[in-house]
Write an enzyme that holds these catalytic residues in place. Sequence first.
Site, PDB file in Angstrom:
ATOM      1  N   LYS A 133      -4.111 -22.895  59.862  1.00  0.00           N
ATOM      2  CA  LYS A 133      -4.327 -23.768  61.023  1.00  0.00           C
ATOM      3  C   LYS A 133      -2.971 -23.999  61.661  1.00  0.00           C
ATOM      4  CE  LYS A 133      -7.624 -25.755  63.256  1.00  0.00           C
ATOM      5  NZ  LYS A 133      -9.023 -25.339  63.405  1.00  0.00           N
ATOM      6  N   ASP A 143      -8.885 -24.222  69.276  1.00  0.00           N
ATOM      7  CA  ASP A 143      -9.430 -25.434  68.637  1.00  0.00           C
ATOM      8  C   ASP A 143      -9.337 -26.510  69.719  1.00  0.00           C
ATOM      9  OD1 ASP A 143     -10.283 -26.576  65.846  1.00  0.00           O
ATOM     10  OD2 ASP A 143      -8.859 -28.041  66.568  1.00  0.00           O
TER      11      ASP A 143
END
Length: 449
Positions: free
Chosen positions: A126, A166
């Site tokens: 991430k 995201d």
Amino acid sequence: MNEYLSKVIEHTQQLNADQPEYMQAVKEVLNSIEPVIERHKEYEECALLERMVEPERCILFRVPWVDDNGKVKVNRGYRIQYSSLIGPYKGGLRFHPSVNLSIMKFLGFEQIFKNALTGLPIGGAKGGSDFDPKGKTDGEIMRFCQSFMTELYRHIGADVDVPAGDIGVGAREIGYLFGQYKRIRDAYEGGVLTGKDISYGGSLARKEATGYGLMFFMREMLSAHNNSLQGKTVTISGSGNVAIYACEKAQAMGAKVVAMSDSNGCIYDENGIDLDCIKEIKEVRRGRIKEYLNTHPEAEYFENTGSHSPVWNIKTDIALPCATQNELNLESAKILVQNGVIAVGEGANMPCTQDATDYLLEHNVLVAPAKAANAGGVATSAIEMSQNSMRFYYTFEEVEAKLEKIMIHIFNECKTASDDFGHHGNYVIGANIAAFQKLASAMIAQGIV
Ligand code: NDP
């Protein structure tokens, strides 16, 4: 509790005392895998859990950029390369002022379990920045993305680490990031980023995948309990990528979506949400959800006030938190249960606080956990990567059919694990155990690395 597990939780807590979201995600998983640890005493000898709660690599970097007034700004960039056990690091980039190390690590940790559940060869990662894209001009967004990639490029690659979008990172940002990567590398390496626009290497149905995938999972879960989406009312938090396409599929499956939200408040339309209007406000104008009332005066608007979001006050059969972490707390869960909710589907990552999840499960509400239920996005990213490698594209229908098959597989994995360990109907535990077993086997097979 199992001694080895409690020792690892305590040690991890000491090491990460300043990282609440990360510890929340770690504890949630470790607390649910006790029966597996009991069966495998050999895990302690090879420090399997200690290795699993430590990311392979955390990259932190400076992102300087110049705003439209010529002022120099500096943000912080992150990439957590959490695990490459089962494939190249894979996971999105988030641009939001709340981004910090704890949030990046919790998302990276969740991602390795999610990616394992897809059955596809992708590791977990991430990244992102505390940069706030709200109110920035196109030029500012582009210069920020270019500066971000000027550092990130050296850490990524189609077989190394493949970022995607995201919160705050959609097709526009991916385009600017890809353009800068291509320029620095002086080569077209399509598989280095996913979520690309169709015009230069993206996959059809990637944009829709997380929301659609969530609804395929909900359909399977409801059907396993002799129920369906037909005629149900649905409330959705958020009005971004996940929320919009969850709404679209829920409507197509015969449900009536009556509420959606953004970070300022929520709209309630008892006639059913007009999704074209939401898309126009959010995807085209990048406006606020309150503007829905300009064309739908019969709808109502409730402003966010405290930590409990007003969208959960609305009576519904199915609640879909699709905005951000910890957005559905114990207070929200109690109101939902009081109003007769039958299922909660996590479109966002870790949207329910731990006490909210516990309360919902105790009151026989079906919970579709994020790791499993929102895995359709990353699964379709993997399909985008394979299309880039093949230099060939699938049709929308082909990608959607693959996505549907993957979501059915994920649901079955969760169900089998929850049944095998005596937690029938608890798909939160099922998802954790199914993913953990896969990761643990790969870790054992690869030795101490
Ligand atoms: P978007 O940026 O497209 O949309 C986010 C939505 O959530 C917006 O409506 C935003 O409102 C709202 N929101 C964001 N932060 C907050 C907050 N702190 N409080 C209240 N509302 C907030 O993001 P995505 O739809 O892509 O992502 C949503 C969630 O889904 C995230 O948890 C993400 O990690 C998860 N996810 C996304 C995937 C994907 O493929 N995109 C895949 C798997 C999970 P506003 O516009 O006002 O900021």
